[in-house]
Design an enzyme around this catalytic site. Structure first.
Site, PDB file in Angstrom:
ATOM      1  N   ASP A  81      -1.133  -3.854  10.041  1.00  0.00           N
ATOM      2  CA  ASP A  81      -2.508  -4.195   9.653  1.00  0.00           C
ATOM      3  C   ASP A  81      -3.392  -3.157  10.304  1.00  0.00           C
ATOM      4  O   ASP A  81      -3.298  -2.913  11.510  1.00  0.00           O
ATOM      5  CB  ASP A  81      -2.902  -5.605  10.083  1.00  0.00           C
ATOM      6  CG  ASP A  81      -4.134  -6.050   9.307  1.00  0.00           C
ATOM      7  OD1 ASP A  81      -4.020  -6.238   8.077  1.00  0.00           O
ATOM      8  OD2 ASP A  81      -5.222  -6.165   9.899  1.00  0.00           O
ATOM      9  N   SER A  82      -4.208  -2.521   9.494  1.00  0.00           N
ATOM     10  CA  SER A  82      -4.943  -1.378  10.004  1.00  0.00           C
ATOM     11  C   SER A  82      -6.336  -1.337   9.420  1.00  0.00           C
ATOM     12  O   SER A  82      -6.663  -2.094   8.503  1.00  0.00           O
ATOM     13  CB  SER A  82      -4.173  -0.094   9.679  1.00  0.00           C
ATOM     14  OG  SER A  82      -3.732  -0.095   8.344  1.00  0.00           O
ATOM     15  N   ASN A 133       0.849  -1.195   0.000  1.00  0.00           N
ATOM     16  CA  ASN A 133       0.000   0.000   0.000  1.00  0.00           C
ATOM     17  C   ASN A 133       0.893   1.257   0.000  1.00  0.00           C
ATOM     18  O   ASN A 133       1.566   1.550   0.983  1.00  0.00           O
ATOM     19  CB  ASN A 133      -0.897  -0.042   1.243  1.00  0.00           C
ATOM     20  CG  ASN A 133      -1.810   1.157   1.355  1.00  0.00           C
ATOM     21  OD1 ASN A 133      -1.437   2.264   1.008  1.00  0.00           O
ATOM     22  ND2 ASN A 133      -3.007   0.936   1.857  1.00  0.00           N
ATOM     23  N   GLY A 186      -7.133   6.174   1.393  1.00  0.00           N
ATOM     24  CA  GLY A 186      -8.227   5.349   1.924  1.00  0.00           C
ATOM     25  C   GLY A 186      -9.408   6.145   2.463  1.00  0.00           C
ATOM     26  O   GLY A 186     -10.003   6.970   1.765  1.00  0.00           O
ATOM     27  N   TYR A 187      -9.714   5.902   3.737  1.00  0.00           N
ATOM     28  CA  TYR A 187     -10.897   6.517   4.354  1.00  0.00           C
ATOM     29  C   TYR A 187     -10.605   7.889   4.976  1.00  0.00           C
ATOM     30  O   TYR A 187     -11.482   8.464   5.626  1.00  0.00           O
ATOM     31  CB  TYR A 187     -11.455   5.576   5.435  1.00  0.00           C
ATOM     32  CG  TYR A 187     -11.906   4.229   4.893  1.00  0.00           C
ATOM     33  CD1 TYR A 187     -13.136   4.094   4.255  1.00  0.00           C
ATOM     34  CD2 TYR A 187     -11.110   3.093   4.999  1.00  0.00           C
ATOM     35  CE1 TYR A 187     -13.555   2.872   3.737  1.00  0.00           C
ATOM     36  CE2 TYR A 187     -11.520   1.863   4.491  1.00  0.00           C
ATOM     37  CZ  TYR A 187     -12.736   1.760   3.862  1.00  0.00           C
ATOM     38  OH  TYR A 187     -13.151   0.547   3.351  1.00  0.00           O
ATOM     39  N   ASP A 188      -9.404   8.421   4.791  1.00  0.00           N
ATOM     40  CA  ASP A 188      -9.071   9.723   5.404  1.00  0.00           C
ATOM     41  C   ASP A 188     -10.080  10.836   5.063  1.00  0.00           C
ATOM     42  O   ASP A 188     -10.405  11.643   5.940  1.00  0.00           O
ATOM     43  CB  ASP A 188      -7.660  10.173   4.999  1.00  0.00           C
ATOM     44  CG  ASP A 188      -6.567   9.491   5.815  1.00  0.00           C
ATOM     45  OD1 ASP A 188      -6.768   9.281   7.028  1.00  0.00           O
ATOM     46  OD2 ASP A 188      -5.513   9.164   5.238  1.00  0.00           O
ATOM     47  N   ARG A 230      -1.143   4.917  12.983  1.00  0.00           N
ATOM     48  CA  ARG A 230       0.084   4.364  12.404  1.00  0.00           C
ATOM     49  C   ARG A 230       1.321   5.065  12.987  1.00  0.00           C
ATOM     50  O   ARG A 230       2.299   4.417  13.331  1.00  0.00           O
ATOM     51  CB  ARG A 230       0.047   4.494  10.872  1.00  0.00           C
ATOM     52  CG  ARG A 230       1.266   3.896  10.159  1.00  0.00           C
ATOM     53  CD  ARG A 230       1.021   3.734   8.673  1.00  0.00           C
ATOM     54  NE  ARG A 230      -0.131   2.871   8.444  1.00  0.00           N
ATOM     55  CZ  ARG A 230      -1.358   3.309   8.159  1.00  0.00           C
ATOM     56  NH1 ARG A 230      -1.600   4.605   8.018  1.00  0.00           N
ATOM     57  NH2 ARG A 230      -2.348   2.469   8.013  1.00  0.00           N
ATOM     58  N   LYS A 235      -0.773  14.540  10.515  1.00  0.00           N
ATOM     59  CA  LYS A 235      -1.394  13.208  10.621  1.00  0.00           C
ATOM     60  C   LYS A 235      -0.438  12.226  11.316  1.00  0.00           C
ATOM     61  O   LYS A 235      -0.831  11.515  12.234  1.00  0.00           O
ATOM     62  CB  LYS A 235      -1.810  12.680   9.241  1.00  0.00           C
ATOM     63  CG  LYS A 235      -2.529  11.329   9.357  1.00  0.00           C
ATOM     64  CD  LYS A 235      -2.941  10.713   8.034  1.00  0.00           C
ATOM     65  CE  LYS A 235      -3.368   9.264   8.256  1.00  0.00           C
ATOM     66  NZ  LYS A 235      -3.476   8.478   7.039  1.00  0.00           N
TER      67      LYS A 235
HETATM   68  P1  ITT Z   1      -0.952  -4.178   2.894  1.00  0.00           P
HETATM   69  O1  ITT Z   1      -1.648  -5.357   3.526  1.00  0.00           O
HETATM   70  O2  ITT Z   1      -0.224  -4.523   1.648  1.00  0.00           O
HETATM   71  O3  ITT Z   1      -0.126  -3.399   3.881  1.00  0.00           O
HETATM   72  P2  ITT Z   1      -3.634  -3.085   2.675  1.00  0.00           P
HETATM   73  O4  ITT Z   1      -4.156  -1.752   2.227  1.00  0.00           O
HETATM   74  O5  ITT Z   1      -4.294  -4.318   2.122  1.00  0.00           O
HETATM   75  O6  ITT Z   1      -2.056  -3.102   2.397  1.00  0.00           O
HETATM   76  P3  ITT Z   1      -4.659  -3.626   5.357  1.00  0.00           P
HETATM   77  O7  ITT Z   1      -5.127  -5.015   5.082  1.00  0.00           O
HETATM   78  O8  ITT Z   1      -3.954  -3.347   6.657  1.00  0.00           O
HETATM   79  O9  ITT Z   1      -3.643  -3.114   4.252  1.00  0.00           O
HETATM   80  O10 ITT Z   1      -5.898  -2.656   5.207  1.00  0.00           O
HETATM   81  C1  ITT Z   1      -5.815  -1.360   5.659  1.00  0.00           C
HETATM   82  C2  ITT Z   1      -6.959  -0.543   5.081  1.00  0.00           C
HETATM   83  O11 ITT Z   1      -7.527   0.264   6.110  1.00  0.00           O
HETATM   84  C3  ITT Z   1      -6.434   0.434   4.031  1.00  0.00           C
HETATM   85  O12 ITT Z   1      -6.417  -0.167   2.754  1.00  0.00           O
HETATM   86  C4  ITT Z   1      -7.442   1.571   4.180  1.00  0.00           C
HETATM   87  O13 ITT Z   1      -8.632   1.253   3.522  1.00  0.00           O
HETATM   88  C5  ITT Z   1      -7.735   1.580   5.658  1.00  0.00           C
HETATM   89  N1  ITT Z   1      -6.798   2.456   6.378  1.00  0.00           N
HETATM   90  C6  ITT Z   1      -5.821   2.067   7.255  1.00  0.00           C
HETATM   91  N2  ITT Z   1      -5.117   3.113   7.698  1.00  0.00           N
HETATM   92  C7  ITT Z   1      -5.626   4.199   7.093  1.00  0.00           C
HETATM   93  C8  ITT Z   1      -5.301   5.564   7.126  1.00  0.00           C
HETATM   94  O14 ITT Z   1      -4.280   6.017   7.831  1.00  0.00           O
HETATM   95  N3  ITT Z   1      -6.030   6.394   6.387  1.00  0.00           N
HETATM   96  C9  ITT Z   1      -7.052   5.949   5.639  1.00  0.00           C
HETATM   97  N4  ITT Z   1      -7.419   4.666   5.525  1.00  0.00           N
HETATM   98  C10 ITT Z   1      -6.706   3.784   6.254  1.00  0.00           C
END
Ligand code: ITT
Length: 203
Positions: free
Chosen positions: A73-74, A13, A157-159, A185, A179
């Protein structure tokens, strides 16, 4: 060639990676992505929690590379949606669905929900796995509310729907530095950096 120790960050990501490099940049490690390290493996994130999934990713990359590996993982927990999308945040409505559509869908689901019930949080679990099998995991949150409209172009993402009452802005409207200073994070990575420094000091 860098003589710094290598740390492979298990993420694909680019939004996360920018934040990771900004926060961990001066830790003394050469931070490389899986792609840069030539690791091309499919990781099945089938854990039930953020911590489990972060460990699954870091372990897979450590085993494939023999190097220290870290993973994040977030996700976003929306209280009025039973904490969804949670660990499914990236997959929610499909990986390939644009965030304009996903973000609007959350706003629509919360139509008529008053301010005080629009509470939400970003969660980040960060895991580190060492070649000797040692593991570290930390988890941090950033609290906020779901806004009424999409706003801002920073972050990812959802920011653009994550409203921070103390700023009167979404996390896509504040600067990347702002941020990182308050985010799930930023906090998890700084905690992890402290643990790594302590481990090194005791070696
Ligand atoms: P990797 O597993 O390759 O790291 P991923 O995007 O699939 O990438 P996750 O499974 O951890 O990672 O999903 C995290 C999702 O949560 C991310 O794609 C966003 O949709 C959301 N997210 C997490 N942190 C965020 C942030 O700081 N700002 C906005 N959206 C966030």
């Amino acid at each position: 060639m860098s003589d710094k120790k290598k740390l492979i960050f298990a993420t694909g990501n680019p939004g996360k990676l920018k934040e990771i490099k900004a926060v961990l940049g001066d830790l003394g490690y050469e931070i490389v992505t899986m792609k840069e390290a030539g690791i091309d493996i499919d990781i099945v994130e089938d854990g039930k929690t953020f911590e489990e999934n972060a460990l699954i990713k870091a372990k897979a990359v450590c085993e494939a590379s023999g190097c220290l590996a870290m993973a994040d993982d977030s996700g976003l927990e929306v209280d009025a949606m039973n904490k969804e999308p949670g660990i499914y945040s990236a997959r929610w409505m499909g990986y390939d669905t644009s965030y304009d559509i996903k973000n609007q869908a959350i706003i629509d689901k919360l139509q008529g929900v008053p301010d005080e019930e629009r509470t939400a949080r970003f969660v980040c679990a960060c895991a580190a796995v060492f070649p000797n099998g040692e593991e570290l995991v930390v988890k941090c949150n950033m609290e906020g509310r779901i806004g009424y409209e999409i706003a801002g172009a920073n972050g990812f993402g959802y920011d653009p729907i994550f409203y921070l009452p103390e700023y009167g802005k979404t996390s896509a409207e504040i600067t990347p530095e702002e941020k990182n200073a308050i985010s799930h994070r930023g906090k998890a990575l700084r905690k992890m950096a402290e643990l790594l420094k302590k481990m090194e000091a005791s070696e």
